[in-house]
Motif scaffolding. Structure first.
Motif, short mmCIF file in Angstrom:
data_model
loop_
_atom_site.label_atom_id
_atom_site.label_comp_id
_atom_site.label_asym_id
_atom_site.label_seq_id
_atom_site.Cartn_x
_atom_site.Cartn_y
_atom_site.Cartn_z
N HIS A 16 0.81 -1.22 0.00
CA HIS A 16 0.00 0.00 0.00
C HIS A 16 0.84 1.27 0.00
O HIS A 16 0.32 2.38 0.14
CB HIS A 16 -0.93 -0.01 1.22
CG HIS A 16 -1.72 -1.27 1.35
ND1 HIS A 16 -1.35 -2.29 2.22
CD2 HIS A 16 -2.81 -1.72 0.69
CE1 HIS A 16 -2.21 -3.28 2.12
NE2 HIS A 16 -3.10 -2.97 1.19
N TRP A 63 1.70 3.68 10.13
CA TRP A 63 1.14 3.14 8.88
C TRP A 63 2.27 2.60 7.99
O TRP A 63 2.18 1.47 7.47
CB TRP A 63 0.38 4.26 8.16
CG TRP A 63 -0.04 3.96 6.76
CD1 TRP A 63 -0.96 3.05 6.34
CD2 TRP A 63 0.47 4.60 5.58
NE1 TRP A 63 -1.06 3.08 4.97
CE2 TRP A 63 -0.21 4.03 4.47
CE3 TRP A 63 1.40 5.62 5.35
CZ2 TRP A 63 0.03 4.43 3.15
CZ3 TRP A 63 1.63 6.03 4.04
CH2 TRP A 63 0.97 5.43 2.97
N ASP A 108 2.96 -1.45 7.35
CA ASP A 108 2.74 -1.95 6.00
C ASP A 108 3.92 -2.78 5.52
O ASP A 108 3.74 -3.78 4.84
CB ASP A 108 2.46 -0.81 5.03
CG ASP A 108 1.54 -1.24 3.89
OD1 ASP A 108 0.38 -1.56 4.18
OD2 ASP A 108 2.00 -1.29 2.73
N TYR A 144 -2.92 -0.55 13.32
CA TYR A 144 -2.04 -0.81 12.19
C TYR A 144 -1.25 -2.11 12.30
O TYR A 144 -0.92 -2.73 11.28
CB TYR A 144 -1.09 0.37 11.99
CG TYR A 144 -1.79 1.61 11.51
CD1 TYR A 144 -2.29 1.68 10.20
CD2 TYR A 144 -2.01 2.70 12.35
CE1 TYR A 144 -2.95 2.81 9.75
CE2 TYR A 144 -2.68 3.83 11.89
CZ TYR A 144 -3.15 3.89 10.60
OH TYR A 144 -3.83 5.00 10.16
N ARG A 176 -5.95 0.43 3.70
CA ARG A 176 -4.56 0.84 3.96
C ARG A 176 -3.98 1.70 2.84
O ARG A 176 -2.87 2.22 2.97
CB ARG A 176 -3.68 -0.40 4.17
CG ARG A 176 -3.86 -1.06 5.52
CD ARG A 176 -2.91 -2.23 5.69
NE ARG A 176 -3.00 -2.80 7.02
CZ ARG A 176 -2.19 -2.47 8.03
NH1 ARG A 176 -1.25 -1.56 7.85
NH2 ARG A 176 -2.33 -3.05 9.22
#
Length: 958
Positions: A115, A157, A161, A265, A513
């Motif tokens: 993402h 984030w 990820d 997250y 996301r």
């Protein structure tokens, strides 16, 4: 210059280590109920706050259901946060023939995830005003960012990820680019650096075949070639699960909100395979092993290593004390026997510890002026060890190490990043974040008997590894004939073991996301409140109060330095500073070093192009005694002939050493190209092999009288004391007298010519060093210089700049490339630099010039301007955090006589900057035809390609 320059030989990497082994803890009992409402699946494991009089870092430790450990530390002193994700995997989890994966993965983790687009991770952090990096060692890999506190959610984030969604974005193309980047890094840091192979050669002899530490962290080149993208995927799946990671966040955070974000997250990322600890059998040697190799060096190097224990073993602390006595600075036995008498340019001992193993290491650089043979050096090291046995351990030895540990601990608390790093490392290797007070206690408990016991158990009469590194053709200088050849186990079939599923579990997300979290409300900068005062001798003092740690940092600046000396005696300012670091009229070098060590303080003289300076670091409780020593060193120098001759000889040997360093040659050659031989900026402040021999002790005494005067001096102070109290303590410095000195400055006589490459031949160089530049503006805070630094940012001032993305990410030519404007009071210049593979020297130079040409013609884009504005404006949250940061801010104001609020004017310029204005500066200053080009490389290899580009190649000698 000072004797510590040996660090540059890259030996330290072979001796450094991390924490390890669970130890006792000073933490409070685990709380059963959180002080905040915890998200579902989050458990409070432990809460700690230092007791009165106790040194420690307050934190709360949590765990998510998937095994991720989370440590939060609140520090509201500055509007920033530091985020660290440490994975308990280093090169020790690799197998023979499959090395380099842990380090390669450090690179892969910055290449985007499902993402987060390619190159977007670094760009997002930079545009948020932050800085980031990753590091790998034998035992762990960590990734970290420091950003304004309103950017925290965005960092979580990004980190989540790449923890949970990296593999879908991992392509063969990305893998190939990063494999090339790692090869370039190895070329720059190992193959093209003097002594760069010391660690890997030594470790092969020191550890058993197949031991996790027997290969280099960066990996063997053949292993990198052997790796496949599937190997990389398997390595990630095996080791990068949340249950093998610690997320540590410190700074200006709201704990309840932070926990909610962490759970959002990271909470949905599946647990990875289980991880068990590696065994820690003590390393043993059957006999003393001698190994050697020839290198492109000037100073022969000897390294001796004895196996000992492993990190946090009960004997680690007394072994550290033993190393301090044997070779820890100017009070040590090695210094007395090897350096003081001129047999070695430098000699030291250390006890480096990693999770699985430690070693007692002795390193010496032989002085060629006394022959340079390493057999006599080995004999003197072993005689020094025997001397310790006869000498024994004193109370001062123990007290000194205790103070060093205490002072280093306190200095380590001066930044959020330092505190977060400590918490993360301790948790990773002990399962307990709070080790600060425990470490103080375990070193405090060391006795003289303990030190003698570990000496007898691990050093006395024990076999060791002896490595000799000698100049090309210098085989006769080695300590003894090689008697060991490493044996290699078979190449492993797989990069990892322990994957239980062909297809690892894929994370599923309950939210989109792809949406980048917004920043919070803009932070309020905490600009230091500054004060000005004067000593009785009219010396200006500018300072600020910083109460985060009980410490005081001072820097006394003396206008002059290299520009104050005659070029025929270049190096005089640096040599004078070296002599002032030695004896006074009252005490020897060793006596002064001992007193400073017992105070947990440091006083260091140095000099550069435009000033001499004295840096003082002290625990405030010992400031009076430290100032007394400062006064003695400043006003009553000893000017001992033996000190001068030793320092001069070391300077000459350092200059010879630099002749084998491509980066040092490039630095000197670039200065000569820009400024010529008639201006002080064109000649090294450390002098040359033709100027330093001219310097006499009488010259040093005369320069001291001219340089170290009240008329030349200004002081910067950062202390936990208020202004009045600190000024009282600084009063003894008012005994300094004397007028200011002025130095006529010759104008630059630049050698820059269009379409010309100056070439410094470095036969056999694995890489070429490229430097491109021209004379430019002097320093200002609101004119063309400042605005040009903004203009340059997207060209070469950020990781995502045009030059770096082209050469590193797109072409795989280099480990890194950058450009910048550098401005001083009298002269400024523009600079582009990159170390590139030798076989692509011409191609890399062509790409550099193409990027400059395009930027000169077209300027920046609107998107680049926005990126620049966002990144630079928000990065100011980190400008004043540590005492060092504050001191730098104060010095800029002081040196250039700026208004205290000059930052506000810069903010306005940044906010109102436009593409046309900055592009005009690119047109004015970045004409490629006005650029000079310097290359340091193998002439036979690179000259034909450079000439094929149309350049006239001119040999440069230094």
């Amino acid at each position: 210059m000072r004797k510590g320059w040996l660090v540059a030989v890259a030996v330290a990497a072979a001796l450094s280590g991390c924490s390890g082994e669970v130890a006792n803890t000073a933490s409070t009992a685990v709380q059963t109920q959180a002080s905040v409402s915890l998200p579902a699946g989050v458990t409070l494991v432990e809460s700690y706050a230092p007791k009165a009089g106790e040194i420690g870092i307050p934190f709360n430790k949590y765990q998510l259901a998937n095994g991720l450990t989370v440590i939060l530390h609140q520090d509201h002193s500055d509007p920033l946060v530091h985020v660290d994700v440490t994975y308990h995997v280093g090169s020790d989890r690799e197998y023979y023939g499959r090395t380099g994966f842990a380090h390669l993965f450090e690179h892969m983790m910055f290449q985007g995830s499902e993402h987060v687009a390619d190159e977007q991770h670094i760009k997002t952090v930079t545009e948020a005003g932050g800085s980031m990096n990753g590091t790998t060692n034998t035992d762990r890999t960590n990734y970290f960012e420091t950003v304004p506190s309103n950017q925290l959610e965005k960092m979580l984030w990004l980190e989540s990820d790449r923890m949970g969604f990296l593999l879908p974005a991992l392509t063969d193309e990305k893998f190939e680019v990063q494999r090339a980047t790692v090869k370039n890094e190895r070329g720059q840091r190992v193959d093209n650096r003097p002594y760069g192979r010391v660690g890997e050669v030594f470790d092969q002899a020191f550890y058993p075949a197949g031991h996790p530490y027997s290969w280099p962290v960066i990996g063997w080149p053949a292993d990198l070639d052997r790796a496949t993208s599937q190997d990389v995927r398997d390595f990630f799946s095996r080791w990068y699960g949340p249950n093998n990671a610690t997320l540590t966040i410190g700074g200006d955070l709201n704990e309840a909100q932070t926990l909610a974000w962490v759970n959002k997250y990271f909470g949905e990322i599946p647990r990875g395979p289980e991880v068990t600890s590696l065994a820690k059998p003590l390393v043993t040697l059957d006999k003393t092993r001698y190994v050697s190799f020839e290198d492109n060096v000037h100073l022969p190097l000897l390294q001796i290593g004895f196996p000992t224990v492993y990190a946090r073993h009960e004997d680690e602390a007394p072994l550290d004390v033993l190393a301090s006595i044997l070779g820890g600075g100017e009070t040590s036995i090695l210094y007395k026997n090897l350096v003081k008498d001129g047999y070695a340019v430098q000699a030291q001992a250390s006890h480096g510890c990693s999770e699985l193993a430690c070693r007692m290491a002795f390193i010496a650089l032989a002085n060629p002026a006394k022959g340079g043979a390493l057999a006599p050096i080995e004999a003197k090291v072993r005689e020094s060890i025997q001397e310790f046995e006869a000498r024994g351990v004193t109370d001062e030895d123990i007290d000194k190490v205790k103070m060093q540990i205490r002072s280093q601990t306190i200095y380590g608390l001066q930044s959020v990043s330092g505190k977060v790093s400590s918490l993360a490392s301790n948790e990773t290797f002990t399962g307990e974040p709070n080790q600060v007070e425990y470490d103080l206690k375990r070193y405090g408990a060391v006795t003289k008997a303990d030190v003698m016991r570990v000496y007898n158990q691990y050093i006395k009469g024990k076999p060791s590894v002896v490595l000799s590194v000698v100049p090309k053709g210098g085989e006769a200088l080695i300590a003894a004939a090689d008697n060991f050849t490493p044996t290699n186990p078979p190449v492993a079939d797989k990069a990892v073991e322990g994957l239980t599923e062909e297809k690892p579990q894929v994370a599923q997300s309950s939210f989109d996301r792809n949406i980048e979290p917004p920043a919070g409300e803009p932070v309020t900068l905490h600009v230091p409140e500054l004060w000005r005062s004067k000593l009785a001798n009219n010396v200006e003092v500018m300072g600020t109060q910083s109460t985060e740690t009980p410490t005081t940092s001072l820097v006394i600046y003396f206008d002059g330095g290299h520009k104050l000396e005659a070029l025929s005696k270049a190096g005089l300012a640096s040599l004078t500073a070296d002599v002032l670091n030695d004896s006074t009229a009252k005490h020897s070098t060793e006596e002064l070093a001992q007193q400073l060590d017992l105070l947990g303080a440091r006083i260091s003289f140095s000099a550069n192009d435009y000033q001499s300076s004295i840096r003082v670091t002290a625990l405030t409780e010992n400031l009076d005694a430290t100032i007394a020593l400062l006064k003695e060193k400043l006003l009553e120098p000893g000017f001992v002939a033996a000190d001068f001759e030793r320092d001069k000889q070391q300077m000459l040997q350092m200059l010879q050493h630099e002749s084998s360093s491509p980066s040092a040659l490039a630095s000197k050659g670039f200065s000569k190209m820009l400024f010529g031989d008639d201006m002080y900026l064109g000649v090294s402040a450390n002098g040359t092999l033709s100027t330093v021999p001219n310097i006499t002790l009488a010259d040093v005494k005369a320069f001291y009288q001219k340089q170290y005067t009240a008329g030349n001096a200004q002081i910067v102070a950062v202390s936990d004391l208020p202004q009045a109290s600190l000024m009282q303590k600084l009063a003894p410095i008012a005994a300094l007298t004397g007028p200011g000195a002025s130095a006529p400055t010759e104008p630059a006589n630049t050698l820059v010519k269009a379409n010309t490459v100056y070439l410094i031949d470095k036969p056999g160089a694995a890489q070429s060093v490229i430097r491109v530049g021209k004379l430019a503006m002097t320093f200002d805070v609101d004119g063309d210089y400042f605005k040009s630094t903004l203009m340059n940012y997207p060209l070469g001032g950020a990781f995502n700049s045009r030059i770096n993305l082209n050469l590193r990410e797109d072409k795989g030519y280099t480990y890194g490339a950058r450009s910048m404007f550098v401005g001083g009071k009298e002269q400024g210049y523009f600079y582009v630099g990159a170390d590139v593979r030798a076989d692509v020297t011409d191609k890399a130079l062509a790409e550099v010039m193409k990027e400059i040409s395009r930027y000169h013609a077209q300027g920046m884009t609107a998107a680049e301007l926005k990126f620049t504005q966002n990144s630079i404006s928000q990065s100011k949250a980190m400008d004043y955090e540590s005492p060092y940061d504050k001191a730098g801010f104060i010095r800029t104001i002081q040196r250039y006589d700026l208004p205290v609020n000059y930052i506000e004017q810069q903010d306005k310029i940044l906010a109102n900057a436009n593409v046309e204005q900055l592009s005009q500066l690119a047109q004015k200053w970045l004409d490629p035809q006005s650029m000079g080009i310097l290359v340091v490389g193998d002439k036979a290899t690179v000259q034909p390609g450079l000439e094929a580009l149309g350049y006239k190649v001119v040999d440069m000698t230094l």
